[in-house]
Design a protein around this motif. Sequence first.
Motif, PDB file in Angstrom:
ATOM      1  N   SER B 273       6.785  -9.725   7.061  1.00 43.09           N
ATOM      2  CA  SER B 273       6.654 -11.187   7.104  1.00 43.09           C
ATOM      3  C   SER B 273       7.510 -11.810   8.195  1.00 43.09           C
ATOM      4  O   SER B 273       7.342 -12.974   8.518  1.00 43.09           O
ATOM      5  N   GLY B 274       8.417 -11.046   8.802  1.00 45.54           N
ATOM      6  CA  GLY B 274       9.218 -11.626   9.880  1.00 45.54           C
ATOM      7  C   GLY B 274      10.158 -10.588  10.473  1.00 45.54           C
ATOM      8  O   GLY B 274      10.234  -9.461   9.981  1.00 45.54           O
ATOM      9  N   ASP B 275      10.869 -10.952  11.535  1.00 48.93           N
ATOM     10  CA  ASP B 275      11.664  -9.945  12.249  1.00 48.93           C
ATOM     11  C   ASP B 275      12.963  -9.589  11.516  1.00 48.93           C
ATOM     12  O   ASP B 275      13.658  -8.667  11.896  1.00 48.93           O
ATOM     13  N   TYR B 276      13.281 -10.309  10.455  1.00 54.34           N
ATOM     14  CA  TYR B 276      14.479 -10.003   9.660  1.00 54.34           C
ATOM     15  C   TYR B 276      14.189  -8.878   8.661  1.00 54.34           C
ATOM     16  O   TYR B 276      15.053  -8.381   7.981  1.00 54.34           O
ATOM     17  N   GLN B 277      12.891  -8.490   8.543  1.00 53.37           N
ATOM     18  CA  GLN B 277      12.457  -7.548   7.522  1.00 53.37           C
ATOM     19  C   GLN B 277      13.331  -6.295   7.515  1.00 53.37           C
ATOM     20  O   GLN B 277      13.583  -5.695   8.552  1.00 53.37           O
ATOM     21  N   SER B 278      13.808  -5.876   6.326  1.00 54.91           N
ATOM     22  CA  SER B 278      14.702  -4.723   6.269  1.00 54.91           C
ATOM     23  C   SER B 278      14.022  -3.517   5.680  1.00 54.91           C
ATOM     24  O   SER B 278      14.494  -2.393   5.826  1.00 54.91           O
ATOM     25  N   LYS B 279      12.930  -3.733   4.956  1.00 50.83           N
ATOM     26  CA  LYS B 279      12.233  -2.575   4.401  1.00 50.83           C
ATOM     27  C   LYS B 279      10.845  -3.007   3.984  1.00 50.83           C
ATOM     28  O   LYS B 279      10.552  -4.201   3.888  1.00 50.83           O
ATOM     29  N   LEU B 280       9.988  -2.029   3.761  1.00 47.15           N
ATOM     30  CA  LEU B 280       8.631  -2.336   3.340  1.00 47.15           C
ATOM     31  C   LEU B 280       8.429  -1.802   1.925  1.00 47.15           C
ATOM     32  O   LEU B 280       8.979  -0.782   1.555  1.00 47.15           O
ATOM     33  N   THR B 281       7.649  -2.545   1.171  1.00 49.16           N
ATOM     34  CA  THR B 281       7.452  -2.149  -0.215  1.00 49.16           C
ATOM     35  C   THR B 281       6.046  -1.622  -0.402  1.00 49.16           C
ATOM     36  O   THR B 281       5.075  -2.259  -0.001  1.00 49.16           O
ATOM     37  N   LEU B 282       5.992  -0.457  -1.021  1.00 48.72           N
ATOM     38  CA  LEU B 282       4.715   0.190  -1.243  1.00 48.72           C
ATOM     39  C   LEU B 282       4.051  -0.397  -2.495  1.00 48.72           C
ATOM     40  O   LEU B 282       4.715  -0.741  -3.454  1.00 48.72           O
ATOM     41  N   MET B 283       2.758  -0.551  -2.404  1.00 46.47           N
ATOM     42  CA  MET B 283       1.985  -0.880  -3.591  1.00 46.47           C
ATOM     43  C   MET B 283       1.200   0.386  -3.926  1.00 46.47           C
ATOM     44  O   MET B 283       0.486   0.912  -3.073  1.00 46.47           O
ATOM     45  N   SER B 284       1.304   0.872  -5.145  1.00 47.69           N
ATOM     46  CA  SER B 284       0.750   2.177  -5.474  1.00 47.69           C
ATOM     47  C   SER B 284      -0.683   2.333  -4.999  1.00 47.69           C
ATOM     48  O   SER B 284      -1.506   1.435  -5.077  1.00 47.69           O
ATOM     49  N   GLU B 285      -0.953   3.548  -4.561  1.00 47.01           N
ATOM     50  CA  GLU B 285      -2.280   3.907  -4.106  1.00 47.01           C
ATOM     51  C   GLU B 285      -3.317   3.747  -5.217  1.00 47.01           C
ATOM     52  O   GLU B 285      -4.508   3.580  -4.951  1.00 47.01           O
ATOM     53  N   SER B 286      -2.866   3.823  -6.465  1.00 43.31           N
ATOM     54  CA  SER B 286      -3.808   3.681  -7.575  1.00 43.31           C
ATOM     55  C   SER B 286      -4.553   2.354  -7.490  1.00 43.31           C
ATOM     56  O   SER B 286      -5.645   2.215  -8.027  1.00 43.31           O
ATOM     57  N   LEU B 287      -3.979   1.382  -6.789  1.00 48.57           N
ATOM     58  CA  LEU B 287      -4.641   0.091  -6.651  1.00 48.57           C
ATOM     59  C   LEU B 287      -6.004   0.228  -5.982  1.00 48.57           C
ATOM     60  O   LEU B 287      -6.905  -0.567  -6.221  1.00 48.57           O
ATOM     61  N   ARG B 288      -6.147   1.276  -5.125  1.00 46.01           N
ATOM     62  CA  ARG B 288      -7.425   1.443  -4.442  1.00 46.01           C
ATOM     63  C   ARG B 288      -8.521   1.930  -5.386  1.00 46.01           C
ATOM     64  O   ARG B 288      -9.691   1.940  -5.025  1.00 46.01           O
ATOM     65  N   ASN B 289      -8.136   2.374  -6.609  1.00 45.18           N
ATOM     66  CA  ASN B 289      -9.169   2.757  -7.574  1.00 45.18           C
ATOM     67  C   ASN B 289     -10.032   1.559  -7.954  1.00 45.18           C
ATOM     68  O   ASN B 289     -11.203   1.702  -8.265  1.00 45.18           O
ATOM     69  N   ASP B 290      -9.430   0.389  -7.994  1.00 48.72           N
ATOM     70  CA  ASP B 290     -10.169  -0.798  -8.431  1.00 48.72           C
ATOM     71  C   ASP B 290     -10.223  -1.914  -7.396  1.00 48.72           C
ATOM     72  O   ASP B 290     -11.028  -2.829  -7.518  1.00 48.72           O
ATOM     73  N   GLY B 291      -9.324  -1.860  -6.408  1.00 44.86           N
ATOM     74  CA  GLY B 291      -9.309  -2.922  -5.408  1.00 44.86           C
ATOM     75  C   GLY B 291     -10.272  -2.593  -4.270  1.00 44.86           C
ATOM     76  O   GLY B 291     -10.481  -1.433  -3.942  1.00 44.86           O
ATOM     77  N   ARG B 292     -10.863  -3.602  -3.688  1.00 42.33           N
ATOM     78  CA  ARG B 292     -11.766  -3.394  -2.549  1.00 42.33           C
ATOM     79  C   ARG B 292     -11.109  -3.931  -1.289  1.00 42.33           C
ATOM     80  O   ARG B 292     -10.585  -5.036  -1.268  1.00 42.33           O
ATOM     81  N   VAL B 293     -11.145  -3.101  -0.244  1.00 45.31           N
ATOM     82  CA  VAL B 293     -10.464  -3.447   1.007  1.00 45.31           C
ATOM     83  C   VAL B 293     -11.451  -4.148   1.938  1.00 45.31           C
ATOM     84  O   VAL B 293     -12.563  -3.672   2.128  1.00 45.31           O
ATOM     85  N   TRP B 294     -11.031  -5.292   2.480  1.00 45.71           N
ATOM     86  CA  TRP B 294     -11.922  -5.967   3.435  1.00 45.71           C
ATOM     87  C   TRP B 294     -11.143  -6.839   4.412  1.00 45.71           C
ATOM     88  O   TRP B 294      -9.956  -7.141   4.197  1.00 45.71           O
TER      89      TRP B 294
END
Lengths: 248, 642, 225
Positions: B273-294
Amino acid sequence: MRVTFKVWRENDEVRGFRSYAIEANEHMSFLEALDVVNEMIIREHEKYPEGPIAFDHDCREGICGMCSMVIDGHPHGPRQATTTCQLHMRSFGDGDEILVEPWRARAFPVIKDLVVDRTAFDTIQQAGGYVSVGTGAAPDANALPIGKTVADEAFDYAACIGCGACVAACPNASGMLFVGAKVVHLAILPQGNVERSQRVSAMVAAHDEAGFGGCTNHEECEAACPKEISVDAIAKLNVELMRAAVRS
Amino acid sequence: MDLDSRVPSGPLAEKWDAHRFALKLVNPANKRGYRILVVGSGLAGASAAATLAELGYEVDCFCFQDSPRRAHSIAAQGGINAAKNYQNDGDSVFRLFYDTVKGGDFRSREANVYRLAQVSVNIIDQCVAQGVPFAREYGGTLANRSFGGAQVSRTFYARGQTGQQLLLGAYSSLNRQIARGKVHMHNRTEMLDLVLVDGHARGLITRDLLTGEIKRWAGDAVVMATGGYGNVFYLSTNAKGCNVTATFRAFKRGAGFANPCFTQIHPTCIPVSGDYQSKLTLMSESLRNDGRVWVPRNKEDVAKAPGDIAESDRYYYLEERYPSFGNLVPRDVASRAAKKVCDDGFGVGHVVEGRRNAVYLDFADAIKRDGRDMVADKYGNLFDMYERISGESPYKQPMRIYPAVHYTMGGLWVDYNLMSTIPGLHVLGEANFSDHGANRLGASALMQGLADGYFVIPYTIGNYLVTAHKGEVTTDHPAFDETQSAVEAKQAKLVALDGATPVDAFHRELGLIMWEYCGMARTAEGLKTALVKIPELRERFWKEARVHGGGDTLNASLEKAGRVADFLEFAEVMVRDALERDESCGGHFREEHQTPDGEAVRHDETYAHAAVWEFKGEGETPVRHTEPMAFEHVKLSTRSYK
Amino acid sequence: MARSAVWTSTIGLKVAMAASGLGMVGFVLFHMAGNLQVFAGRDVFNAYAHFLQSLGGLLWIARLGLIGMVALHIWAATKLALRNYAARPQGYASLKSRRTGVYAKTMLYTGIVVLAYIGYHIAHLTLGVAHPEYFNALDELGRKDVYTNFVISFSNPIIAGTYVIANVALAAHLAHATTSVFRSLGLSVGRFKQPLQMVGPAVGLIVAVGNTSMPIACWLGVLSV
C-alpha cells in the motif's frame, strides 16, 4: 496525518517517557509507524541520544505473539481482537498523541524500552503443557474419533499465541487465562485426559511460582486477548484443579 | 565438492526401509554421551530437538526469538499434506510422491520425495497424539480438503492456523524434553558461525542478543533448521527476523548452497500500500478454492469500484486460460498470470510508484451459492484479517491480492541423510534444498519440516555419529578461538558503522533490486544488471550505514546490520544461479524461455540437475557444481494445467 | 502440587473465598428475610427474635460457622490482595478497563466497609454495647422487646444513615461477588454464563432495597413504637 508517540524508554540513557512526532499514513501498520520513528532517530541521532526504540516484533501478521506494548491504555491498542502488528494507523486521528508502554508485571520484567522477558510463560508450559507421547508411539490418527464440537472447542483454546496481553490487562497481572487455555485445550481431548491432574497442578504451581497475581474475575483478559479466548478457560481451569485436588 | 547423494539402491518403495536397516545404530547407553547442537526451533528444529532428546541424546537448541514458540512456522495457514487416503479418493504414497515431483517441475530428488510421502502418514498420527486440534467431521474422523491444485483431498488443517497448531505441538514435545533436562534451550541467541574441526562441523559461535556476549558451543553434530532466505527481497511473507545468516555463514565454511534461485512467489497476498511497507501478509491459498480471480477487461475500468464493473467486463483470466484447473493452478502459474495482467495495465487498487499491482479475488459467487455463513465458517478468520489490514470487508467487495515472495526452495545441499557437504552438519526444513525442486506445492512445507525433524534425522544422525564422527572436542580447541575471533572482528566492523543511513534503507533497496531483476520473471540482461547493482549497494552499505549503539546490549540495528550484510553477499550468489540456469522451471522463470502464450519452457537435457555453489573465498566468484537429477519413476513431462 | 498446596494456590484461595462467600450470601439473604418481619409489627418480630434466641446451642453453631466463614474469607482475601499487589510493582501511566465495573473495582474497599459494619452491627443489636438504652426492654409478654430497640435506634438519623451507607456497600460487594462465585466455582460457562452473570446484580439490588428499607422506614416514621 501527524501523530506523536509518547513512548516509555528504559535503558542506560533514560528512564521515562519521551515524545516523537512523525508524519504517518493511515494505511501504515502501527509497527511500521514505529519503524518510521526509529529511522528518524537514527538519521537524527544527535538529537536523540537515547537511540532507537527497542520493541519485540517478528511475524507482523498477528500470530507469533512477540509484540508486547500497551497502547493508549490497552494491550495491543484500542482495536479489539487485533495484535499490535495488525493495528493500523487508521485507528487513530490526525494530531493524536499515542501513549506506548511495555507490559507491566513482576513476572515480565522489562529488558529494555518496550521489550519484556516472558520466560515465565515458557516455564509454565514446561511444567506440563504437553501430552507425554514420544515420536513414533502414536496410533493411527483416525483410531480416536473426536467429535467436531469438542475439536472446535479445543482449537478455540489452543489458538493462544502466548503474547501476554491477558497478564498486561489484568488488574492483578494474573496469567490465569494463559494457563487455562492450555489446560482446557488438553483436558477436553482424550489424548490429554490421561495426565490432566498432574498437568493442571503443575502448571498452576508454576504460574504462582513465577509471581503472577490471582484472578478476581474482572474479565479484562478476555477483552484484551487478540485471539478472543473466553474466560470460560479460567472457570474450567478452577474445576480442573479442584478435581485434581480431590482425586490425587 | 562431494555431491554424492547417498541414495540407497533398490526399488524406490523399499529404499527408506532398506536404508534404515543399513544405518548403524548408536547403543542406547552411549547416546547420552553425544551432544547435538540444533539451531532453530520451528517445525523442523523443534521436532528434531525433541525427538533426539527422546532418543537419549543431549541437545542444545538455539533460537533468536524470546521463545521457541515464535518461530515463523507458526504463521503457516493452509494445511499439511499426508497420503492417508482417508477420503478414499485415490490418493496413495505414490500419488503424493508423483504430484510433488511433478509440482516441483522435475528438479527434486526422487528418493527423498518418496520418503517424504511415506512418512507423511506418520506425521499426522504423531500430531494428533500430541493433541493438535485438526478439523474434524461430525462423526469424529479427521477432515480433509483439496489444496493448491491437488485433485485429491489430502490436506489436513486446523482452521487457517495449521502451522501454529503443528508448531505448538512440536513446542510441547520440546518443552517436555526441556523439563526433563535433556534439551537445553537458548532463547534470544543467534548463531553467527559454524566451527569446523578437522573438516567436521563440531561447534557454533553465537551471540546472546540481550547481553551481546559471544559464546562458543561444542557438540558432536550440528543440525541447522534455520528457515529460508525470502527476506532477501525485503518485502516477503516471512517474519521480519527471518534471515540467511546461519546458512550463508555455513556456506562460507564450505557447505554447498543448492538452487538459490528457486524462490516461490505466493499468488494470494495483500498488495503493497505504500513505500513504508515492512512486510506482506499472505492470504491462504485455500481462498482460491472458492474465490474467483479477475481484473477489468478494459483499462479504463481499473480505477472504478469493482461493483461498478459489469460481469461481461470482467476478465477471469485464470478460468479462461486454464479451463481444467481454473483458479486452482499451481502457485507459480497463478503468480505469473497476475503479474502479466498487471504489467499489461489491467491491475487494480492503490497506485504505488505509478502502477496498480493488484487483482481481484471475488467471493460474491461463493456467498450467493453457499450462503454467507458457510463462507464465514471456512474463511472467517482470513476475511477478518484482510479487513483489519486493508480496512475493507471481503464479504462486501472483492479482496485485492498480488503475489509476494513466500518460500525458498533452494537451500544448503544435503544428501539422502540430510547431511550437507560439511560432514556432521545436517540441514532440515526450508533451510535445505531437497524436496520441493523448483516449486513447492501448497501444504508441503509443514510436511517436510516435520518429516525431517521427527522421522528422518533421528535415524540418520546416529549413522554419522557411529561411522564418521571423530571423537571428543571441547571449546578449548584452537578452531574455536579462530572462529570466534573472526566473528568478533565482523561484529566490531558492524558496530563501527557510523554513517547516517538506517540499515533498513539498504535492505529495502536490495529488495527492490531483487524483485525487479530476480523476482517473478528474470532475463539474462536484468540479472547482469543486478550483478552490477548489488556490489555497488554493498559498498555503499559499508560506507553509509549506521549501527546505533554498542554490541554489549540488546541492539536491533546491530542484529539487522549483520543479517543485511549477509543478504547483500548472498543476493549475488542467488542472481548468479538465476543467470546460469538458462531455462524456465518452477519458481524460476526466464523470459527467454517461454512458449508463445507465456508458459515456462524447461531444458531438461542441460538443466535436470541441482546447481550447488561452493564458496571460494571473500571477493572470489563462487563455483557452480551440479548433482544430476534422474527421473526413473515420474516421466519428465511438461506441466500442463490447461 | 501436593494436595495441601492446592488450597493455598491462587486458585485454591479463590475457591475458598467463593465457598465462604456463598455461605455468607446465604446468611445475608436469610437474615434479611427474617428482619423484614419488622414490617409485620411488634408481635411477629419479637416472636421471631425469641424463637432465634431459644435455639441455644444451634444458634452458637451457626454463629461459629459464620465467624469461620468470615475469617476464612478475610484470610484468603488478604493473602490474594497482597499477592496481587506484588504482582505489578510498577504500574502503567494509563491502563483502561474494558469490562471491570465499579463494583469489581471497589471490592476491597466495600469489603473493608462491610467488615467494620459487621463489628458495629453486632455491638449494636447483638451485644447491645453501642446503644444500650433500649437493649434490655421487655414487651408485655415478657419477651425481649427487640422491636422497640430496633425502631427507636433507627429513628436516629445518624444510626439509620450509617446502616444505609453500610448496606449499599454490602450490596455493591455482593453485586460482583455473587457473579464471581459462580465463575470461581466453574459453574458460569457456556450457556449458563449469561443467566448466572445476572445473579450478582440481582442479589445486590435485593439486598440494597431490602436492607435499607428498614432503617429508612423507621427514620421516616413509617414504623414507630
